[in-house]
Design a protein around this motif. Structure first.
Motif, mmCIF file in Angstrom:
data_model
loop_
_atom_site.group_PDB
_atom_site.id
_atom_site.type_symbol
_atom_site.label_atom_id
_atom_site.label_comp_id
_atom_site.label_asym_id
_atom_site.label_seq_id
_atom_site.Cartn_x
_atom_site.Cartn_y
_atom_site.Cartn_z
ATOM 1 N N MET A 427 0.853 -1.184 0.000
ATOM 2 C CA MET A 427 0.000 0.000 0.000
ATOM 3 C C MET A 427 0.893 1.239 0.000
ATOM 4 S SD MET A 427 -2.581 1.151 3.099
ATOM 5 C CE MET A 427 -3.803 -0.108 2.740
ATOM 6 N N VAL A 428 0.566 2.219 -0.832
ATOM 7 C CA VAL A 428 1.275 3.495 -0.867
ATOM 8 C C VAL A 428 0.252 4.609 -0.705
ATOM 9 C CG1 VAL A 428 2.782 5.032 -2.171
ATOM 10 C CG2 VAL A 428 3.064 2.549 -2.383
ATOM 11 N N GLY A 429 0.425 5.415 0.333
ATOM 12 C CA GLY A 429 -0.510 6.497 0.590
ATOM 13 C C GLY A 429 -1.929 6.011 0.796
ATOM 14 N N GLY A 430 -2.068 4.849 1.428
ATOM 15 C CA GLY A 430 -3.394 4.317 1.728
ATOM 16 C C GLY A 430 -4.074 3.602 0.574
ATOM 17 N N GLU A 431 -3.415 3.482 -0.578
ATOM 18 C CA GLU A 431 -4.000 2.809 -1.736
ATOM 19 C C GLU A 431 -3.203 1.554 -2.063
ATOM 20 O OE1 GLU A 431 -4.246 5.444 -5.029
ATOM 21 O OE2 GLU A 431 -5.584 6.858 -4.032
ATOM 22 N N TRP A 432 -3.924 0.473 -2.351
ATOM 23 C CA TRP A 432 -3.254 -0.770 -2.725
ATOM 24 C C TRP A 432 -2.595 -0.621 -4.094
ATOM 25 C CZ3 TRP A 432 -2.472 -3.657 1.195
ATOM 26 C CH2 TRP A 432 -3.439 -3.840 2.185
ATOM 27 N N LYS A 433 -1.331 -0.997 -4.161
ATOM 28 C CA LYS A 433 -0.598 -1.014 -5.429
ATOM 29 C C LYS A 433 -0.207 -2.435 -5.832
ATOM 30 C CE LYS A 433 -0.848 3.428 -5.446
ATOM 31 N NZ LYS A 433 -1.778 4.128 -6.389
ATOM 32 N N LEU A 434 -0.137 -3.323 -4.839
ATOM 33 C CA LEU A 434 0.090 -4.752 -5.064
ATOM 34 C C LEU A 434 -0.912 -5.508 -4.222
ATOM 35 C CD1 LEU A 434 2.274 -6.763 -6.426
ATOM 36 C CD2 LEU A 434 3.151 -7.006 -4.085
ATOM 37 N N ARG A 435 -1.689 -6.384 -4.852
ATOM 38 C CA ARG A 435 -2.683 -7.187 -4.130
ATOM 39 C C ARG A 435 -2.527 -8.638 -4.531
ATOM 40 N NH1 ARG A 435 -4.874 -8.200 -1.122
ATOM 41 N NH2 ARG A 435 -7.125 -8.241 -1.280
ATOM 42 N N ASP A 436 -2.365 -9.484 -3.512
ATOM 43 C CA ASP A 436 -2.169 -10.913 -3.771
ATOM 44 C C ASP A 436 -1.073 -11.149 -4.798
ATOM 45 O OD1 ASP A 436 -4.200 -11.626 -1.952
ATOM 46 O OD2 ASP A 436 -5.731 -11.350 -3.494
ATOM 47 N N ARG A 437 0.004 -10.369 -4.666
ATOM 48 C CA ARG A 437 1.209 -10.463 -5.509
ATOM 49 C C ARG A 437 0.990 -9.975 -6.942
ATOM 50 N NH1 ARG A 437 1.685 -15.029 -2.018
ATOM 51 N NH2 ARG A 437 3.631 -14.976 -0.846
ATOM 52 N N VAL A 438 -0.117 -9.313 -7.210
ATOM 53 C CA VAL A 438 -0.420 -8.811 -8.547
ATOM 54 C C VAL A 438 -0.274 -7.289 -8.562
ATOM 55 C CG1 VAL A 438 -2.191 -8.573 -10.334
ATOM 56 C CG2 VAL A 438 -1.969 -10.726 -9.061
ATOM 57 N N VAL A 439 0.531 -6.774 -9.504
ATOM 58 C CA VAL A 439 0.667 -5.333 -9.688
ATOM 59 C C VAL A 439 -0.626 -4.796 -10.293
ATOM 60 C CG1 VAL A 439 1.981 -3.496 -10.823
ATOM 61 C CG2 VAL A 439 3.151 -5.576 -10.039
ATOM 62 N N LEU A 440 -1.211 -3.786 -9.661
ATOM 63 C CA LEU A 440 -2.519 -3.307 -10.092
ATOM 64 C C LEU A 440 -2.446 -2.260 -11.201
ATOM 65 C CD1 LEU A 440 -4.319 -2.976 -6.626
ATOM 66 C CD2 LEU A 440 -4.226 -4.942 -8.166
ATOM 67 N N GLY A 441 -1.302 -1.584 -11.343
ATOM 68 C CA GLY A 441 -1.246 -0.431 -12.240
ATOM 69 C C GLY A 441 -0.963 -0.736 -13.686
ATOM 70 N N LEU A 442 -0.470 -1.956 -13.986
ATOM 71 C CA LEU A 442 -0.174 -2.286 -15.372
ATOM 72 C C LEU A 442 -0.162 -3.796 -15.550
ATOM 73 C CD1 LEU A 442 2.973 -3.242 -15.035
ATOM 74 C CD2 LEU A 442 3.474 -0.845 -15.386
ATOM 75 N N ASP A 443 -0.065 -4.217 -16.805
ATOM 76 C CA ASP A 443 -0.039 -5.632 -17.171
ATOM 77 C C ASP A 443 1.410 -6.102 -17.146
ATOM 78 O OD1 ASP A 443 0.005 -8.098 -18.461
ATOM 79 O OD2 ASP A 443 -1.555 -7.546 -19.905
ATOM 80 N N GLU A 444 1.775 -6.857 -16.127
ATOM 81 C CA GLU A 444 3.163 -7.252 -15.952
ATOM 82 C C GLU A 444 3.637 -8.196 -17.055
ATOM 83 O OE1 GLU A 444 6.077 -9.120 -12.492
ATOM 84 O OE2 GLU A 444 3.959 -8.731 -12.044
ATOM 85 N N ALA A 445 2.764 -9.093 -17.517
ATOM 86 C CA ALA A 445 3.143 -10.012 -18.589
ATOM 87 C C ALA A 445 3.440 -9.246 -19.879
ATOM 88 C CB ALA A 445 2.044 -11.038 -18.818
ATOM 89 N N ARG A 446 2.615 -8.267 -20.195
ATOM 90 C CA ARG A 446 2.842 -7.465 -21.383
ATOM 91 C C ARG A 446 4.121 -6.636 -21.237
ATOM 92 N NH1 ARG A 446 3.940 -6.815 -26.148
ATOM 93 N NH2 ARG A 446 3.714 -4.703 -26.985
ATOM 94 N N LEU A 447 4.389 -6.173 -20.019
ATOM 95 C CA LEU A 447 5.609 -5.418 -19.765
ATOM 96 C C LEU A 447 6.838 -6.273 -20.064
ATOM 97 C CD1 LEU A 447 6.728 -2.699 -18.506
ATOM 98 C CD2 LEU A 447 6.890 -3.982 -16.356
ATOM 99 N N ALA A 448 6.846 -7.509 -19.603
ATOM 100 C CA ALA A 448 7.977 -8.399 -19.848
ATOM 101 C C ALA A 448 8.138 -8.684 -21.338
ATOM 102 C CB ALA A 448 7.788 -9.701 -19.074
ATOM 103 N N GLU A 449 7.022 -8.883 -22.031
ATOM 104 C CA GLU A 449 7.077 -9.139 -23.474
ATOM 105 C C GLU A 449 7.686 -7.948 -24.210
ATOM 106 O OE1 GLU A 449 3.940 -10.047 -27.168
ATOM 107 O OE2 GLU A 449 3.257 -10.084 -25.083
ATOM 108 N N GLU A 450 7.246 -6.750 -23.854
ATOM 109 C CA GLU A 450 7.764 -5.559 -24.508
ATOM 110 C C GLU A 450 9.243 -5.349 -24.166
ATOM 111 O OE1 GLU A 450 6.694 -0.798 -25.056
ATOM 112 O OE2 GLU A 450 5.450 -2.064 -23.745
ATOM 113 N N ALA A 451 9.641 -5.706 -22.943
ATOM 114 C CA ALA A 451 11.038 -5.565 -22.553
ATOM 115 C C ALA A 451 11.944 -6.444 -23.404
ATOM 116 C CB ALA A 451 11.202 -5.907 -21.073
ATOM 117 N N ASN A 452 11.531 -7.660 -23.655
ATOM 118 C CA ASN A 452 12.329 -8.555 -24.489
ATOM 119 C C ASN A 452 12.433 -8.044 -25.920
ATOM 120 O OD1 ASN A 452 13.261 -10.773 -22.808
ATOM 121 N ND2 ASN A 452 11.103 -11.273 -22.526
ATOM 122 N N GLU A 453 11.345 -7.497 -26.433
ATOM 123 C CA GLU A 453 11.369 -6.943 -27.793
ATOM 124 C C GLU A 453 12.320 -5.747 -27.859
ATOM 125 O OE1 GLU A 453 7.294 -5.987 -28.377
ATOM 126 O OE2 GLU A 453 6.663 -8.057 -28.778
#
Length: 497
Positions: A427-453
């Motif tokens: 939680m940052v500033g009272g808002e959840w940013k990670l819930r049940d190990r899932v990043v809420l602000g972006l698609d982590e799988a898509r981020l990894a795919e784009e990083a490799n490209e």
């Protein structure tokens, strides 16, 4: 909007990090409203079951490099001089999207490993840009971290800044190295000033800073211009000071026997707004100076070991009254963003001084405080402890995870056994940013795919300059090691006399 939440059934790390009693934790308007006896009724607060959780203040990364997110594992047997030699291909050819992407990778890894704020020194060649800094700020805001983004700047290249290096290179390396150029003082300070004037990210907990990268990499005129700019806009400053022996030697050669920090102080850079990154070769006099000026030190043990720089005098710094935090460094120089590992290595390193006694070692509770409250001060934040009125920057760890089975001592296990894998929620500033190990602000799988490209494209784009860097690197290593050895011998002679 921040919610009014009641975290129930948790163990909560005490401000001194010596215990973790059970308590219900009330969060309201982004802040910690109260610590309550378990089972206390809290009006209309939404309950959140935190049974089997240890709640700790968010770890704060006192020194990182967002541009390193795309550079993990780039090198093997590199010291700092080798890393700087290879920097043109490690970080070269970046498009605007790459700058966002690399920073987002950095932010996600910090978040998932229990970090809620970072002091980031990113690099853009040949000069910072408003568009690039905005992209980096957007990446941190999307993931949800607090950040100080202090663009890493200089008006001298590594080759120009290291005394005697260009002259020591054989042709054709000498001509190319000597001809490399960064932007002018006016262009660099103008770019940061323009970004400061248009900065709109403070509402998203992202602030602008200024980082004269290494004092040797700036002319006196440049360093003074950075300080004037920072004073005008209230920017935090951080610089890599005395990270490696060759830098300490180069500083005394250029500045007539003064240390790097002494010279920066003469130019007006050292004060409460300023922190040293690394500081491995700071002298006792440097530490006293830093304490008198109200400056700080980010201890980055992983990178210091990885790059063969040495061990920072952290106990001496603490005893001198210097504010000390802990950082990871960037993923091209330490290869991950794991503050739990950084704490562990900081505690280990304190035991390696030849004459260190038990009282000189970093204890586990102290190490936790350095990585929370200490690093917070480097960023100009007031966080780092779980107390009423503090920002609700909180990390929840699963006490059923093998790292915590059994729960014997919260501080000891944060430093000795936790590696980030038990982090479930942030939680940052009272808002959840990670819930049940899932990043809420972006698609982590898509981020990894784009990083490799992006990495594949950048490898191709930087192939030619990489070949040149690999060819010149042995010559750079020879010169910088000779510079360091000469300085070490002179220091020994002075001590002997």
């Amino acid at each position: 909007m921040p919610q009014k939440l009641l975290l129930t059934g948790a163990r909560v790390l005490a401000p001194d990090a010596l215990s973790a009693p059970r308590a219900d934790l009330l969060v309201e308007d982004g802040r910690i409203a109260a610590l309550l006896p378990p089972g206390t009724h809290a009006g209309d607060a939404k309950p959140f079951d935190a049974a089997h959780r240890l709640v700790i203040p968010g770890l704060v990364n006192g020194h990182t490099h967002g541009h390193g997110g795309l550079s993990k594992g780039a090198g093997d047997k590199w010291d700092l001089a080798a890393l700087l030699t290879h920097a043109p291909w490690i970080s070269g050819g970046r498009l605007l999207r790459d700058k966002w992407l690399s920073t987002a990778l950095n932010a996600v890894e910090n978040l998932k490993k229990g970090c809620t704020a970072v002091f980031d020194l990113p690099f853009e060649f040949p000069c910072p840009t408003t568009e690039g800094l905005d992209a980096m700020a957007d990446a941190y805001a999307s993931v949800g971290l607090r950040a100080v983004i202090a663009p890493m700047v200089g008006d001298l290249t590594f080759f120009q800044a290291t005394p005697g290096l260009v002259e020591a290179l054989p042709e054709p390396y000498r001509t190319r190295a000597g001809g490399m150029r960064l932007a002018s003082i006016e262009q660099i300070t103008g770019a940061i000033g323009a970004a400061a004037q248009s900065w709109s990210h403070a509402r998203r907990n992202i602030r602008l800073g200024c980082a004269p990268t290494i004092p040797l990499h700036g002319t006196d005129e440049f360093l003074k211009a950075c300080r004037a700019l920072s004073a005008e806009y209230g920017l935090r400053m951080q610089s890599h000071v005395a990270e490696a022996r060759y830098q300490a030697a180069g500083g005394e050669a250029r500045y007539g026997g003064a240390t790097l920090l002494e010279h920066m102080d003469r130019l007006g850079l050292v004060g409460p707004w300023f922190s040293v990154a690394h500081g491995v070769w700071l002298t006792d006099g440097d530490l006293d100076l830093l304490a008198r000026r109200g400056g700080g030190l980010s201890h980055n043990p992983g990178a210091n070991m990885r790059l063969a720089s040495g061990i920072a005098p952290v106990r001496k710094a603490v005893r001198s009254g210097v504010t000390v935090g802990i950082g990871t460094d960037g993923s091209s120089s330490s290869d991950n963003q794991n503050m739990f590992e950084a704490m562990r290595l900081a505690a280990f390193a304190s035991r390696l001084w030849e004459d260190a006694e038990e009282a000189d070692w970093l204890g586990t509770a102290e190490t936790v405080r350095l990585a929370t409250a200490g690093s917070s001060k480097l960023l100009g934040l007031e966080g780092g402890t779980i107390e009423p009125g503090r920002a609700a920057d909180l990390v929840l760890l699963d006490l059923r995870h093998v790292n915590w089975a059994p729960l014997n001592d919260a501080a000891n296990q944060l430093v000795w056994t936790e590696d980030g894998s038990a982090v479930t929620d942030v939680m940052v500033g009272g808002e959840w940013k990670l819930r049940d190990r899932v990043v809420l602000g972006l698609d982590e799988a898509r981020l990894a795919e784009e990083a490799n490209e992006a990495a594949e494209r950048l490898r191709a784009a930087n192939a030619e300059i990489r070949g040149w860097c690999e060819a010149v690197a042995p010559h750079v290593a020879c010169h910088c090691r000779a510079l360091a050895r000469g300085w070490t011998r002179s220091k020994r002679l002075l001590r002997a006399n």
